[in-house]
Motif scaffolding. Sequence first.
Motif, mmCIF file in Angstrom:
data_model
loop_
_atom_site.group_PDB
_atom_site.id
_atom_site.type_symbol
_atom_site.label_atom_id
_atom_site.label_comp_id
_atom_site.label_asym_id
_atom_site.label_seq_id
_atom_site.Cartn_x
_atom_site.Cartn_y
_atom_site.Cartn_z
ATOM 1 N N LEU A 211 6.002 57.881 74.237
ATOM 2 C CA LEU A 211 7.061 57.390 73.578
ATOM 3 C C LEU A 211 7.916 56.722 74.439
ATOM 4 O O LEU A 211 8.596 55.392 73.988
ATOM 5 C CB LEU A 211 7.634 58.375 72.673
ATOM 6 N N GLU A 212 8.432 57.016 75.766
ATOM 7 C CA GLU A 212 9.228 56.576 76.386
ATOM 8 C C GLU A 212 8.747 55.325 76.870
ATOM 9 O O GLU A 212 9.287 54.262 77.333
ATOM 10 C CB GLU A 212 9.605 57.617 77.837
ATOM 11 N N HIS A 213 7.342 55.200 77.276
ATOM 12 C CA HIS A 213 6.867 53.997 77.807
ATOM 13 C C HIS A 213 6.509 52.988 76.654
ATOM 14 O O HIS A 213 6.998 51.759 76.922
ATOM 15 C CB HIS A 213 5.085 54.434 78.333
ATOM 16 N N TYR A 217 8.488 49.282 76.917
ATOM 17 C CA TYR A 217 7.361 48.212 77.035
ATOM 18 C C TYR A 217 8.242 46.822 76.623
ATOM 19 O O TYR A 217 8.665 46.810 75.601
ATOM 20 C CB TYR A 217 6.509 48.311 76.177
ATOM 21 N N SER A 218 8.158 45.856 77.487
ATOM 22 C CA SER A 218 8.807 44.530 77.537
ATOM 23 C C SER A 218 8.651 44.021 75.854
ATOM 24 O O SER A 218 9.721 43.644 75.453
ATOM 25 C CB SER A 218 8.538 43.543 78.518
ATOM 26 N N ALA A 219 7.367 43.809 75.458
ATOM 27 C CA ALA A 219 7.253 43.172 74.168
ATOM 28 C C ALA A 219 7.795 44.085 72.961
ATOM 29 O O ALA A 219 8.066 43.333 71.939
ATOM 30 C CB ALA A 219 5.751 42.949 73.812
ATOM 31 N N VAL A 220 8.091 45.089 73.213
ATOM 32 C CA VAL A 220 8.367 46.168 72.382
ATOM 33 C C VAL A 220 10.049 46.307 72.376
ATOM 34 O O VAL A 220 10.600 46.057 71.440
ATOM 35 C CB VAL A 220 7.950 47.547 72.066
ATOM 36 N N LYS A 221 10.552 46.363 73.599
ATOM 37 C CA LYS A 221 11.757 46.498 73.683
ATOM 38 C C LYS A 221 12.833 45.297 73.424
ATOM 39 O O LYS A 221 14.062 45.563 72.525
ATOM 40 C CB LYS A 221 12.279 46.756 75.186
ATOM 41 N N ASP A 222 12.234 44.237 73.423
ATOM 42 C CA ASP A 222 13.149 43.045 72.760
ATOM 43 C C ASP A 222 13.162 43.020 71.448
ATOM 44 O O ASP A 222 14.118 42.574 70.812
ATOM 45 C CB ASP A 222 12.361 41.711 73.369
ATOM 46 N N GLN A 223 12.176 43.686 70.545
ATOM 47 C CA GLN A 223 12.115 43.372 69.257
ATOM 48 C C GLN A 223 12.782 44.644 68.519
ATOM 49 O O GLN A 223 13.222 44.526 67.187
ATOM 50 C CB GLN A 223 10.765 43.410 68.824
#
Length: 251
Positions: A211-213, A217-223
């Motif tokens: 879950l932390e990963h 994750y860059s593609a997820v974090k931005d959204q």
Amino acid sequence: MLTENGHKVSVLAVDPSSSTSGGSLLGDKTRMIELSKDMNAYIRPSPTRGTLGGVTRTTNEAILLCEGGGYDIILVETVGVGQSEFAVADMVDMFVLLLPPAGGDELQGIKRGIIEMADLVAITKADGDLVVPARRIQAEYTSALKLLRKRSKVWKPKVVRISAKTGEGITEMWDRMKEFQDLMLASHELIARRRKQQKVWMWNLIQESVLEHFRNYSAVKDQIPLLEEKVASGDLSPGLAADILLKAFKI
């Protein structure tokens, strides 16, 4: 009582964290004035940081460290709220449920699940005007436990009354704990329980790490901020938002 009898006691007290600030009161040492001055006792207050089950992620490791440090009795005091308290049962040998006699927690008010997990039920504050209510609740729970599914083949959960003020029932409670340990060791159930707990904790740690990963994750974090806003405003369903983030994580 335990330290006077030559035991080294470690108390891992877990405080609920604020979901807003992440802060925690950590006031356990102020409640344990005598114990905090005892050379044979160690108190470690720690915040939950939002972890379910009222225990911190590192509580399991802290138990092992205390054992390695020579503490032969380790008490894990938890938040004690919600059915996710099952997490505690996956890291201790004996699960003890403490109930106040006049807290409005009559039998029907307690979640059945947490009662089924209890190896011992202790009615606290059984002194003064609360002696009569404590006796009544003890009788109610003794009857109720006979109807619930048993966790062990050799141990039947007991209900005791205790008072920190007068000391009544404390020795009896410890005797029940020793009786539990002796029976569980003789039947090898304790070893089997610990082995099962190790597997549970392996998967718990994997789930938390994944879950932390996922969150970082860059593609997820931005959204995440945008999708959270759309879900909050009702423009997007939680399920669809979750699907979008999972697809982004796969890529």
